[in-house]
Motif scaffolding. Structure first.
Motif, short mmCIF file in Angstrom:
data_model
loop_
_atom_site.label_atom_id
_atom_site.label_comp_id
_atom_site.label_asym_id
_atom_site.label_seq_id
_atom_site.Cartn_x
_atom_site.Cartn_y
_atom_site.Cartn_z
N LEU A 28 -29.13 9.42 15.16
CA LEU A 28 -27.91 9.88 15.83
C LEU A 28 -26.94 10.54 14.85
O LEU A 28 -26.14 11.37 15.24
N GLY A 29 -27.04 10.15 13.57
CA GLY A 29 -26.17 10.75 12.57
C GLY A 29 -26.49 12.22 12.36
O GLY A 29 -25.62 13.00 11.98
N ALA A 30 -27.74 12.59 12.61
CA ALA A 30 -28.14 13.97 12.37
C ALA A 30 -28.12 14.81 13.65
O ALA A 30 -28.07 16.03 13.59
N TRP A 31 -28.17 14.14 14.79
CA TRP A 31 -28.28 14.87 16.05
C TRP A 31 -26.93 15.25 16.63
O TRP A 31 -25.95 14.53 16.48
N SER A 32 -26.92 16.36 17.38
CA SER A 32 -25.72 16.71 18.13
C SER A 32 -25.65 15.80 19.36
O SER A 32 -26.64 15.19 19.75
N SER B 75 -18.44 -0.55 7.30
CA SER B 75 -17.90 -1.14 8.53
C SER B 75 -16.82 -2.16 8.20
O SER B 75 -16.06 -2.57 9.07
N ARG C 127 -22.43 7.72 6.08
CA ARG C 127 -23.01 6.60 6.81
C ARG C 127 -24.46 6.87 7.18
O ARG C 127 -25.29 5.96 7.22
N ALA C 128 -24.78 8.14 7.47
CA ALA C 128 -26.16 8.47 7.84
C ALA C 128 -27.10 8.22 6.67
O ALA C 128 -28.31 8.07 6.86
N ARG D 29 -19.28 10.29 8.45
CA ARG D 29 -20.55 10.18 9.19
C ARG D 29 -21.72 10.55 8.31
O ARG D 29 -22.77 9.92 8.35
N GLY E 110 -31.64 5.85 15.16
CA GLY E 110 -31.49 6.01 13.72
C GLY E 110 -31.16 7.44 13.33
O GLY E 110 -30.65 7.69 12.25
N ASN F 148 -21.75 -0.57 3.89
CA ASN F 148 -21.99 0.46 4.91
C ASN F 148 -20.70 0.95 5.55
O ASN F 148 -20.72 1.73 6.50
N VAL G 247 -26.87 5.59 4.76
CA VAL G 247 -26.94 4.14 4.56
C VAL G 247 -27.55 3.52 5.81
O VAL G 247 -27.01 3.68 6.91
N GLN H 36 -34.54 6.84 10.21
CA GLN H 36 -33.24 7.27 9.69
C GLN H 36 -33.38 7.83 8.28
O GLN H 36 -32.64 8.72 7.89
#
Lengths: 227, 537
Positions: A86-90, A32, A59-60, A56, A84, A30, A62, A143
């Motif tokens: 947050l990768g897609a949201w502003s 990290s 990562r979104a 990002r 889950g 992932n 995975v 996610q």
């Protein structure tokens, strides 16, 4: 030195004594943990070579259920599940969601699939260990990742719930044509829910067999316990 | 089992239940803030001084060319020594009073006699509720211009706070050892000496150094009201409009407060992490010995004579003031103006805390030192914000008020903003430390699933740090209401200004009434803040 390739549609159980490198393997997948030598390709990209938005976006795709879950106890369940996305949201949408939860139907459906439909607005720290584990799985359900990583995702669950949880993770991975990579300490679980078992010892792959070629006794021997 | 998993959602929808108590507090706080801003004239009338810009430019441009002639620097060096001497002796007196007071107000002493304990605690509210500067002004009228004024003005209120904190520290020690000693027949004093003091000693010493650190700031402030030292030089230069000298004073006192802040924190951090080995920590030993030597030197330097305290002149002056101060004035006009000014005072403190909390919330993320590697830009921004916060709290609030009075019209707002920027310096550091102490893993987990830095910070850090930071803010509100009196004394309005004018008129009966109002007000703020913090838990 780990030489391992996981293809789409595979469900792989990673087994090994504690300290064998299971969590590090998931960390490499992932992004990290960065490799000190060699290279990693995740979903066709090298996490170490990517920066900013591209990283990002990778990562979104995975999703990880961490060993210690790493949920935010002070937040309500709905926000921990929504995290889950947050990768897609502003940033603005993420902030507003803390006031008015966004995408509520998806969250409710995900929580219903893990049997926590009545806990949407509970503070996460008030849940039991097993319930929190299922919140972490619900986070992955919203996610919608292509690669599902799970570090002991069923350690705090009773056998019935543990089976449900692993089946869910497997379905999640396969329905999008992705893969599941799960660290498991229970050999029976590995045989029931995975297609392939990879054994690690001191950071090396010492076992890599399809489930059909293994028996419970083989695995128990690998764990070092009497069959 | 599949049936269980794929069951359609058929139960009644779950609703969001807000925590009513928290919401009531939150809405109440918002209402009070709007009321305070309205009271400060933000929505009505002018608050900006149109002609102040030119003066401010002249003042600000002097920042780069502070007075640096040898004579003035020598004068400042002597003044700095006076300030340090006041701080050292004031702290020494506070620790003496606090040590004796702690025995008188600790739960251990009173046991189950709750009423006695409550009365003893209540008696501390009076010296604690009055700011050092108020004590200073009162003492000047009894002792005249004697160095004892500065020492007592710090020692008395600090002594009361120290007594409370020392008593709490001793009461919080696990009781096992103490009770075992009692059971084996030793007296209560001996048992406390062997069973309670040793485990509490680290905390007591740490707090003593914290008090010394605060005393430096208080000594500067006392100078502003005429007790001598750096603050006094600053007020002289300010009154004669010598901006270059003002800036030299500001730099000097910022440097002094900064040194106290950094040194005090270093000692306290060392105490907190000291291994419990039998070997003494040489740095801590040096710090304790140094503090003792500093106290002895201060006594000599200020040429304190105990005779002043018991001289016939002091006695007759004290008798006169006390005689004139009782009974307190109760005429309607005075009470009316006290009520109005109390409202101003509360509004000032509320705006100050709101400004500080908002600023601390915005800056905490940048000011915190994250674990692990940082990009150079992030590192630079972090250091910059930390230095700014340090400067904000190194300059006492009255000095900020003097600066703001260039650009703002006199009233509630300049005092409130002055307190606000000062408190921001304190609260910003506390908020940054609160986020540093959080477990980094939930945030790392959010980053690993592709969250933007802002989103990961909001969900993984801010949501967890909000509670502790609000609790700190409420605690600082208690401090701010006391400081409001201080900036008032120097002309920023509120109860402090009324107190100053009544004292200048030697109307001691009215002074008593104002002092009583201040004590009640600070006590009420403590009460509300305590309740609000409980609702946060």
């Amino acid at each position: 030195m780990v030489d391992l390739t996981v293809g789409p549609g595979e469900r792989v159980a990673v087994v090994g004594a504690s300290g064998a490198g299971k969590s590090t393997l998931l960390g490499l997948a992932n992004g990290s943990v960065l490799p000190t030598a060699g290279s990693v390709r995740v979903l066709g990209a090298d996490p170490a070579a990517l920066r900013g938005r591209a990283l990002r976006q990778l990562r979104a795709r995975v999703g990880t259920v961490h060993q210690h879950l790493e949920l935010v106890g002070q937040l309500r369940v709905v926000h921990n599940v929504n995290a889950g996305r947050l990768g897609a949201w502003s940033g603005l949408r993420a902030a507003w969601s803390l006031v008015r939860p966004q995408g509520l139907p998806d969250v409710e459906a995900a929580l219903d699939r893990v049997g926590l439909a009545d806990r949407v607005y509970e503070r996460t720290e008030r849940l039991s260990g097993g319930q929190r584990q299922r919140v972490a799985i619900a986070r992955l359900l919203v996610q919608q990742p292509d690669l599902v990583l799970a570090d002991e995702p069923a350690s705090a669950l009773d056998p019935v719930l543990a089976d449900q949880a692993l089946r869910l993770l497997g379905e999640l991975a396969l329905e999008r044509g992705g893969a599941l990579l799960a660290c498991l300490h229970d050999p029976a679980m590995a045989l029931r829910h995975c297609d392939r078992v990879v054994g690690l010892a001191a950071g090396r792959v010492v076992l890599d067999e399809p489930v059909a070629a293994l028996s419970a006794a083989d695995l128990a021997a690998f764990y070092g316990a009497p069959a | 089992m599949t049936a269980v998993l794929d069951r359609p959602v058929s139960r009644p929808p779950v609703r969001l239940h807000r925590d009513r108590r928290r919401w009531a507090w939150g809405l109440g706080a918002a209402a009070v803030l709007v009321w305070s801003l309205a009271g400060a004239g933000l929505f009505s009338g002018a608050v900006v001084n149109p002609g102040g810009g030119v003066q401010f430019d002249r003042f600000a441009s002097a920042a780069l060319s502070p007075a640096a002639d040898g004579e003035f620097l020598a004068l400042l060096a002597t003044s700095a020594l006076v300030t340090v001497a006041y701080a050292a002796l004031g702290t020494a007196l506070a620790l003496l009073l606090g040590g004796v007071g702690a025995v008188l107000v600790s739960r251990t002493t009173w046991g189950r006699r709750r009423l006695g304990w409550l009365l003893a605690r209540g008696a501390l509210a009076v010296p604690r509720g009055l700011h050092e500067a108020v004590w200073g002004l009162l003492l000047v009228n009894v002792l005249g211009l004697d160095p004892w004024v500065g020492v007592l003005a710090i020692g008395v209120p600090y002594g009361a706070v120290t007594a409370k904190v020392f008593a709490d520290l001793v009461d919080e020690v696990p009781r096992g050892g103490y009770e075992a000693l009692l059971a084996s027949g030793s007296g209560r004093a001996t048992a406390a000496l062997y069973g309670l003091l040793p485990p509490a000693s680290g905390g007591l010493l740490s707090y003593a150094f914290y008090r010394l650190e605060c005393a430096v700031r208080s000594a500067v402030v006392l100078g502003l009201i005429g007790a001598g030292g750096l603050g006094y030089q600053l007020s002289l230069s300010f009154a004669s409009l010598r901006w270059d000298e003002v800036w030299t004073c500001v730099y000097a006192l910022a440097l002094l407060c900064l040194t106290a802040d950094v040194a005090g924190r270093a000692v306290r951090r060392r105490l907190a992490t000291a291994p419990s080995a039998a070997r003494r920590d040489p740095v801590l030993t040096a710090a304790v010995l140094g503090a003792l030597a500093l106290t002895a030197w201060s006594w000599w330097f200020l040429a304190l004579s105990p005779g002043t305290l018991v001289s016939a002149r002091t006695g007759s002056q004290l008798g006169y003031v006390l005689g004139a101060a009782w009974p307190p004035a109760t005429d309607g006009a005075l009470l009316g103006s006290i009520a109005g000014l109390a409202v101003d005072t509360v509004q000032m403190s509320v705006i100050a805390i709101a400004v500080a909390t908002l600023g601390a919330g915005l800056l905490a993320g940048v000011a915190a030192r994250p674990r692990g590697p940082m990009r150079p830009g992030r590192r630079l921004a972090g250091s910059l914000v930390r230095v700014v916060l340090l400067l904000l709290r190194a300059v006492p609030p009255p000095v900020w008020a003097l600066v703001l009075l260039f650009v703002l019209l006199p009233g509630v707002l300049p005092g409130a903003l002055a307190l606000g920027v000062y408190t921001l310096g304190v609260l910003g550091r506390l908020a940054a430390e609160a986020t540093e102490e959080l477990d980094p893993r939930p945030r790392a987990a959010l980053t690993a699933l592709g969250a933007r830095p802002a989103g990961a910070w909001l969900y993984g850090v801010a949501s967890r740090a909000t509670g502790p930071v609000l609790a700190y803010a409420l605690y600082r509100w208690e401090v701010a209401i006391r400081d409001t009196i201080l900036v008032g004394l120097l002309g920023a309005g509120g109860l402090g200004a009324l107190l100053a004018s009544e004292m200048a008129a030697f109307d001691w009966a009215a002074v008593t009434t104002v002092l009583a109002a201040i004590v009640v007000l600070t006590w009420l703020v403590d009460l509300v803040s305590d309740r609000a913090r409980r609702a946060l838990r």
